[in-house]
Design a protein around this motif. Structure first.
Motif, PDB file in Angstrom:
ATOM      1  N   ILE A  37       0.871  -1.188   0.000  1.00 55.84           N
ATOM      2  CA  ILE A  37       0.000   0.000   0.000  1.00 55.84           C
ATOM      3  C   ILE A  37       0.900   1.227   0.000  1.00 55.84           C
ATOM      4  CG2 ILE A  37      -1.847   1.233   1.219  1.00 55.84           C
ATOM      5  CD1 ILE A  37      -2.703  -1.493   2.377  1.00 55.84           C
ATOM      6  N   THR A  38       0.810   2.001  -1.073  1.00 58.28           N
ATOM      7  CA  THR A  38       1.652   3.200  -1.195  1.00 58.28           C
ATOM      8  C   THR A  38       1.080   4.328  -0.331  1.00 58.28           C
ATOM      9  OG1 THR A  38       0.422   3.686  -3.188  1.00 58.28           O
ATOM     10  CG2 THR A  38       2.575   2.719  -3.488  1.00 58.28           C
ATOM     11  N   ASP A  39       1.858   5.392  -0.176  1.00 63.15           N
ATOM     12  CA  ASP A  39       1.435   6.462   0.738  1.00 63.15           C
ATOM     13  C   ASP A  39       0.222   7.251   0.239  1.00 63.15           C
ATOM     14  OD1 ASP A  39       2.866   7.585  -1.277  1.00 63.15           O
ATOM     15  OD2 ASP A  39       4.108   8.883  -0.020  1.00 63.15           O
ATOM     16  N   TYR A  40      -0.144   7.096  -1.051  1.00 64.37           N
ATOM     17  CA  TYR A  40      -1.347   7.769  -1.537  1.00 64.37           C
ATOM     18  C   TYR A  40      -2.561   6.845  -1.571  1.00 64.37           C
ATOM     19  CZ  TYR A  40       0.412   5.742  -5.922  1.00 64.37           C
ATOM     20  OH  TYR A  40       0.902   4.892  -6.871  1.00 64.37           O
ATOM     21  N   CYS A  41      -2.410   5.676  -0.993  1.00 67.21           N
ATOM     22  CA  CYS A  41      -3.524   4.704  -0.944  1.00 67.21           C
ATOM     23  C   CYS A  41      -3.805   4.294   0.492  1.00 67.21           C
ATOM     24  CB  CYS A  41      -3.171   3.449  -1.745  1.00 67.21           C
ATOM     25  SG  CYS A  41      -3.250   3.645  -3.506  1.00 67.21           S
ATOM     26  N   ARG A  42      -4.958   3.713   0.684  1.00 67.78           N
ATOM     27  CA  ARG A  42      -5.298   3.071   1.953  1.00 67.78           C
ATOM     28  C   ARG A  42      -5.876   1.701   1.624  1.00 67.78           C
ATOM     29  NH1 ARG A  42      -2.647   6.533   3.094  1.00 67.78           N
ATOM     30  NH2 ARG A  42      -2.914   8.301   4.488  1.00 67.78           N
ATOM     31  N   GLY A  43      -5.751   0.791   2.567  1.00 68.92           N
ATOM     32  CA  GLY A  43      -6.305  -0.550   2.355  1.00 68.92           C
ATOM     33  C   GLY A  43      -7.428  -0.793   3.346  1.00 68.92           C
ATOM     34  N   VAL A  44      -8.562  -1.168   2.831  1.00 66.54           N
ATOM     35  CA  VAL A  44      -9.686  -1.487   3.724  1.00 66.54           C
ATOM     36  C   VAL A  44      -9.647  -2.997   3.954  1.00 66.54           C
ATOM     37  CG1 VAL A  44     -12.155  -1.281   4.110  1.00 66.54           C
ATOM     38  CG2 VAL A  44     -10.977   0.443   2.756  1.00 66.54           C
ATOM     39  N   HIS A  45      -9.379  -3.381   5.201  1.00 66.10           N
ATOM     40  CA  HIS A  45      -9.119  -4.775   5.542  1.00 66.10           C
ATOM     41  C   HIS A  45     -10.391  -5.443   6.071  1.00 66.10           C
ATOM     42  CE1 HIS A  45      -6.697  -7.689   8.282  1.00 66.10           C
ATOM     43  NE2 HIS A  45      -6.975  -8.237   7.110  1.00 66.10           N
ATOM     44  N   PHE A  46     -10.780  -6.507   5.404  1.00 65.88           N
ATOM     45  CA  PHE A  46     -11.947  -7.284   5.830  1.00 65.88           C
ATOM     46  C   PHE A  46     -11.472  -8.658   6.294  1.00 65.88           C
ATOM     47  CE2 PHE A  46     -13.498  -4.315   2.634  1.00 65.88           C
ATOM     48  CZ  PHE A  46     -14.621  -3.793   3.240  1.00 65.88           C
ATOM     49  N   VAL A  47     -12.009  -9.103   7.431  1.00 68.26           N
ATOM     50  CA  VAL A  47     -11.689 -10.447   7.925  1.00 68.26           C
ATOM     51  C   VAL A  47     -12.995 -11.205   8.066  1.00 68.26           C
ATOM     52  CG1 VAL A  47     -10.626 -11.794   9.784  1.00 68.26           C
ATOM     53  CG2 VAL A  47      -9.674  -9.570   9.159  1.00 68.26           C
ATOM     54  N   ASN A  48     -13.035 -12.369   7.443  1.00 71.75           N
ATOM     55  CA  ASN A  48     -14.255 -13.200   7.428  1.00 71.75           C
ATOM     56  C   ASN A  48     -15.490 -12.409   6.994  1.00 71.75           C
ATOM     57  OD1 ASN A  48     -12.941 -15.554   8.239  1.00 71.75           O
ATOM     58  ND2 ASN A  48     -13.063 -14.943  10.392  1.00 71.75           N
ATOM     59  N   GLY A  49     -15.302 -11.539   6.041  1.00 73.18           N
ATOM     60  CA  GLY A  49     -16.423 -10.791   5.474  1.00 73.18           C
ATOM     61  C   GLY A  49     -16.852  -9.564   6.246  1.00 73.18           C
ATOM     62  N   THR A  50     -16.181  -9.262   7.346  1.00 74.10           N
ATOM     63  CA  THR A  50     -16.552  -8.052   8.096  1.00 74.10           C
ATOM     64  C   THR A  50     -15.365  -7.084   8.164  1.00 74.10           C
ATOM     65  OG1 THR A  50     -15.987  -9.178  10.137  1.00 74.10           O
ATOM     66  CG2 THR A  50     -18.327  -9.115   9.562  1.00 74.10           C
ATOM     67  N   PHE A  51     -15.695  -5.802   8.259  1.00 74.17           N
ATOM     68  CA  PHE A  51     -14.655  -4.787   8.297  1.00 74.17           C
ATOM     69  C   PHE A  51     -13.771  -4.960   9.529  1.00 74.17           C
ATOM     70  CE2 PHE A  51     -13.349  -0.663  10.032  1.00 74.17           C
ATOM     71  CZ  PHE A  51     -12.516  -0.231   9.017  1.00 74.17           C
ATOM     72  N   ASP A  52     -12.475  -4.842   9.319  1.00 76.82           N
ATOM     73  CA  ASP A  52     -11.546  -4.969  10.444  1.00 76.82           C
ATOM     74  C   ASP A  52     -10.803  -3.657  10.709  1.00 76.82           C
ATOM     75  OD1 ASP A  52     -10.046  -6.805  12.350  1.00 76.82           O
ATOM     76  OD2 ASP A  52      -8.391  -5.971  11.157  1.00 76.82           O
ATOM     77  N   SER A  53     -10.156  -3.122   9.689  1.00 80.22           N
ATOM     78  CA  SER A  53      -9.381  -1.888   9.902  1.00 80.22           C
ATOM     79  C   SER A  53      -9.052  -1.225   8.574  1.00 80.22           C
ATOM     80  CB  SER A  53      -8.079  -2.218  10.632  1.00 80.22           C
ATOM     81  OG  SER A  53      -7.329  -3.121   9.851  1.00 80.22           O
ATOM     82  N   VAL A  54      -8.578   0.006   8.684  1.00 85.25           N
ATOM     83  CA  VAL A  54      -8.070   0.706   7.501  1.00 85.25           C
ATOM     84  C   VAL A  54      -6.544   0.721   7.612  1.00 85.25           C
ATOM     85  CG1 VAL A  54      -7.957   2.906   6.270  1.00 85.25           C
ATOM     86  CG2 VAL A  54     -10.121   2.145   7.222  1.00 85.25           C
ATOM     87  N   LEU A  55      -5.899   0.125   6.609  1.00 84.44           N
ATOM     88  CA  LEU A  55      -4.445  -0.013   6.657  1.00 84.44           C
ATOM     89  C   LEU A  55      -3.756   1.175   5.991  1.00 84.44           C
ATOM     90  CD1 LEU A  55      -4.288  -3.751   5.532  1.00 84.44           C
ATOM     91  CD2 LEU A  55      -4.193  -2.913   7.873  1.00 84.44           C
ATOM     92  N   GLY A  56      -2.705   1.631   6.618  1.00 82.62           N
ATOM     93  CA  GLY A  56      -1.924   2.741   6.063  1.00 82.62           C
ATOM     94  C   GLY A  56      -0.840   2.234   5.131  1.00 82.62           C
ATOM     95  N   PRO A  57       0.088   3.115   4.740  1.00 86.87           N
ATOM     96  CA  PRO A  57       1.144   2.685   3.828  1.00 86.87           C
ATOM     97  C   PRO A  57       2.012   1.584   4.431  1.00 86.87           C
ATOM     98  CG  PRO A  57       1.145   5.062   4.101  1.00 86.87           C
ATOM     99  CD  PRO A  57       0.207   4.521   5.105  1.00 86.87           C
ATOM    100  N   GLY A  58       2.462   0.661   3.584  1.00 86.12           N
ATOM    101  CA  GLY A  58       3.302  -0.432   4.054  1.00 86.12           C
ATOM    102  C   GLY A  58       3.102  -1.675   3.232  1.00 86.12           C
ATOM    103  N   SER A  59       3.804  -2.711   3.648  1.00 88.43           N
ATOM    104  CA  SER A  59       3.719  -3.992   2.954  1.00 88.43           C
ATOM    105  C   SER A  59       3.027  -4.997   3.877  1.00 88.43           C
ATOM    106  CB  SER A  59       5.148  -4.428   2.632  1.00 88.43           C
ATOM    107  OG  SER A  59       5.118  -5.581   1.872  1.00 88.43           O
TER     108      SER A  59
END
Lengths: 191, 194
Positions: A37-59
């Motif tokens: 995830i580059t610094d101009y993007c965010r990752g919306v993390h879903f676990v087992n079909g439900t929202f978990d967190s918004v991920l910042g830049p990183g691998s």
């Protein structure tokens, strides 16, 4: 026990441990995926079909069997509304042109509420602008700054419901079309 | 001494195994090594762990897929060309205009951050500036002050494009005609996102 007796036992133990470790790493690698995830993007993390967190830049490495990461581009997208016809509060017909930048304000909401963030938000902007213009009394470009503020507020209010927003709205054209007698020499009609 | 000599094969096995596992874990963490080739007209930005680390030029580049990303962009000039656009003027008349422009990417890093698709920026900026600058004139003044209008658009668009990492190489007004505006005409103009 002497060293001669321990040696073979330890060797077997190590070999089994290595096989176990290699199998474990291989299994993990097969079921997982890496995402950057580059610094101009965010990752919306879903676990087992439900929202978990918004991920910042990183691998990140995640298990594809039970996790999903939806990438959201946070960079602005310029949009133009060219010659949008409207009827103002006094029922005068006119046209308005707008240039602005669409932004994602809430990655989670934007991911879950919109199928295509730009196209869907664009429709919301157009409808909101047209609705806002029907409540205004337009006199021409002299009322542009006031109308610009009203439109910005109305559009941001609507877009905030789907995690989006606009910035740097600019009214590039605002005119009321009053029917004029054709007296000007040398001027033709523009279709 | 005898016991250590007897354990030597076991120890070498343990060290070799640890080496293999460390090797596997390294690949697990960094992904796999890939090669990205950039053509002479391309430039790129290398991202590591999500942040830009350096700008790269044409050639072959080794990238750890998974922990690194090479974002590349085309540096060739972008041609912007529009015809038969209509803008309402101050006196109720309308102008039909068209323009042609050439824009180059000057700073790829700025350009990449300026929009989701940075090639949209010259189009959006020039359309906005041309409409805004021409709309302030009246039917008569626009015909006499055509050159002033062109330079006004060039300056305004150039400033905005510079901020986004571009350079306006040329701008030409290809068409400018003044007339009255008919209401149905405005409904024929599509309003699509750039």
């Amino acid at each position: 026990m002497s060293a001669d007796q321990i040696g073979p036992i330890l060797s077997i133990f190590f070999v089994l441990a290595y096989i176990g470790a290699v199998v474990f790493i291989g299994h993990q690698k097969r079921n997982s995926k890496m995402i950057l995830i580059t610094d101009y993007c965010r990752g919306v993390h879903f676990v087992n079909g439900t929202f978990d967190s918004v991920l910042g830049p990183g691998s990140y490495r995640y298990n594809t069997a039970k996790e999903q990461i939806a990438l959201v581009d946070m960079r602005p997208q310029p949009i133009l509304l060219e010659r949008l016809p409207f009827r103002d509060a006094l029922l005068h017909e006119g046209v308005v042109s707008i240039g602005t930048d669409l932004l994602v304000r809430d990655p989670r909401l934007a991911t879950t509420a919109l199928r295509d963030q730009i196209k869907d938000a664009f429709v919301i902007v157009r409808d909101t602008v047209r609705a806002a213009m029907t409540r205004q009394i337009v006199t021409g470009m002299d009322s542009a700054s006031m109308i610009g503020e009203v439109i910005t507020k109305a559009v941001n209010e609507e877009l905030s419901k789907v995690g989006m927003g606009i910035s740097e709205l600019e009214l590039t054209e605002l005119s009321i079309l009053i029917p004029q007698p054709q007296t000007a020499a040398g001027t033709g009609r523009i279709q | 001494m005898t016991s250590l000599a007897a354990l030597a094969p076991v120890l070498s096995l343990a060290i070799a195994g640890i080496g293999v596992i460390a090797f596997l874990l390294f690949f697990q963490k960094h992904g796999r090594l890939t090669t990205v080739s950039l053509l002479p007209y391309q430039r790129g930005i290398l991202y590591r762990r999500g942040y830009p680390v350096r700008d790269v030029g044409p050639g072959k580049h080794r990238v750890w897929a998974g922990s690194e990303l090479l974002v590349h962009g085309d540096m060739r000039p972008i041609t912007v060309n529009y015809d038969k656009l209509i803008v309402g003027l101050q006196d109720g008349l309308a102008a039909q205009y068209g323009f042609s422009a050439n824009v180059e990417v000057q700073n790829l890093r700025k350009a990449v951050y300026s929009a989701r698709n940075f090639t949209n920026i010259p189009h959006a900026t020039l359309l906005r500036c041309a409409r805004r600058c021409l709309g302030v004139y009246s039917g008569k003044s626009i015909q006499f002050e055509k050159e002033a209008a062109i330079s006004r658009i060039t300056v305004e668009a150039g400033t905005r494009l510079n901020k986004a990492g571009f350079e306006l190489v040329s701008f030409r007004l290809t068409e400018l005609a003044v007339g009255t505006l008919q209401l149905p005409a405005m409904k024929n103009i599509p309003d699509l996102p750039v």
